[in-house]
Scaffold this active site. Sequence first.
Site, PDB file in Angstrom:
ATOM      1  N   LEU A 232     -66.515  36.766  12.801  1.00  0.00           N
ATOM      2  CA  LEU A 232     -67.540  35.744  12.579  1.00  0.00           C
ATOM      3  C   LEU A 232     -67.255  34.479  13.394  1.00  0.00           C
ATOM      4  O   LEU A 232     -67.998  33.513  13.296  1.00  0.00           O
ATOM      5  CB  LEU A 232     -67.606  35.388  11.087  1.00  0.00           C
TER       6      LEU A 232
ATOM      7  N   GLY B 290     -62.704  33.745   1.094  1.00  0.00           N
ATOM      8  CA  GLY B 290     -62.023  33.702   2.376  1.00  0.00           C
ATOM      9  C   GLY B 290     -62.808  33.040   3.493  1.00  0.00           C
ATOM     10  O   GLY B 290     -62.228  32.573   4.482  1.00  0.00           O
TER      11      GLY B 290
ATOM     12  N   ASN C 160     -52.813  31.641  16.410  1.00  0.00           N
ATOM     13  CA  ASN C 160     -54.188  32.152  16.378  1.00  0.00           C
ATOM     14  C   ASN C 160     -55.079  31.372  17.331  1.00  0.00           C
ATOM     15  O   ASN C 160     -56.286  31.582  17.379  1.00  0.00           O
ATOM     16  CB  ASN C 160     -54.765  32.101  14.962  1.00  0.00           C
TER      17      ASN C 160
ATOM     18  N   ASP D 278     -54.404  28.532  11.057  1.00  0.00           N
ATOM     19  CA  ASP D 278     -54.531  29.221   9.774  1.00  0.00           C
ATOM     20  C   ASP D 278     -53.941  28.385   8.640  1.00  0.00           C
ATOM     21  O   ASP D 278     -54.477  28.349   7.532  1.00  0.00           O
ATOM     22  CB  ASP D 278     -53.830  30.579   9.817  1.00  0.00           C
TER      23      ASP D 278
ATOM     24  N   LYS E 237     -51.731  37.921  17.216  1.00  0.00           N
ATOM     25  CA  LYS E 237     -51.168  36.623  16.839  1.00  0.00           C
ATOM     26  C   LYS E 237     -49.678  36.506  17.151  1.00  0.00           C
ATOM     27  O   LYS E 237     -49.178  35.397  17.390  1.00  0.00           O
ATOM     28  CB  LYS E 237     -51.418  36.343  15.358  1.00  0.00           C
TER      29      LYS E 237
END
Length: 281
Positions: free
Chosen positions: A21, A248, A91, A110, A70
């Site tokens: 997304l 999330g 990330n 993150d 990552k």
Amino acid sequence: MPRTSEARRAGVLGHPIEHSLSPVLHRAAYDALGLEWEYDAHDVTEESLPAFIDALTGEWAGLSLTMPLKVAALPLVDFIEPMAKLVGAINTVLVQPVAEGRQLVGANTDVHGIVAALREGGVQQADAGVVVGGGATATSALAALGRLGVTKPIVVVRSRARAGALMRAATKMGVEPRFVSFEDAPHYLARASAVVSTVPADAGAGLATSLTESTVLDGAVLLDAVYSPLDTPLGLSWERAGGTFVRGTRMLLHQAGEQVRLMTGREAPLASMSAALDQVV
């Protein structure tokens, strides 16, 4: 908003990548900021990552990285920001111009995303926290809980032997995790004011069946890093037991917003990004 800058490029890399997304969030941000930037998803494996990064030109502003890249990207950047170095995963890659060409900077947003999502749920500070899972996202969750004041977190894992990277990161962070099994987890969930689950929805479903009103503290917040499905069994059970469930997508929003800030040098338009996200989930 009128366009305000020259066109640049950014994108998200991973394998598989169709589910990402990130394009929705970053494109909404660029539109709100009036930036003529492109942001696309690229299917890139660990094997093909070095060639992709080597081919980056000056029009690139940065990259978002998802699994399994990552950790694989760590040796491919020129500089790693302190938090990313502690966590042992990046990330975000920032492409910065320097006299001799470019410098690649690895960052981790993150941790920021988890902290911001928990704060949305009402956690400003915590002394008792639980992380479910032992992978890369769990390590970021450990760092996030540390920022909120949890110095002795509980980590729920199926196999302590597979949590070596998390254990090494915890030592560098100065936190002292205690590892427990899934079978023993309900006892510790009952005492936690902040919980971050990083396991797939079906793995968390087993814990969901153990939750009742007596096993969740008033005002306790659970963030489930999974966003497919949006409403996980663990999150819904936590909510029914009287806790606050943060989905999330809120972590996803805030980590992307921090990427936008780092890549563009401007504050992320979180309201516009959130509205775009709501339209597709």
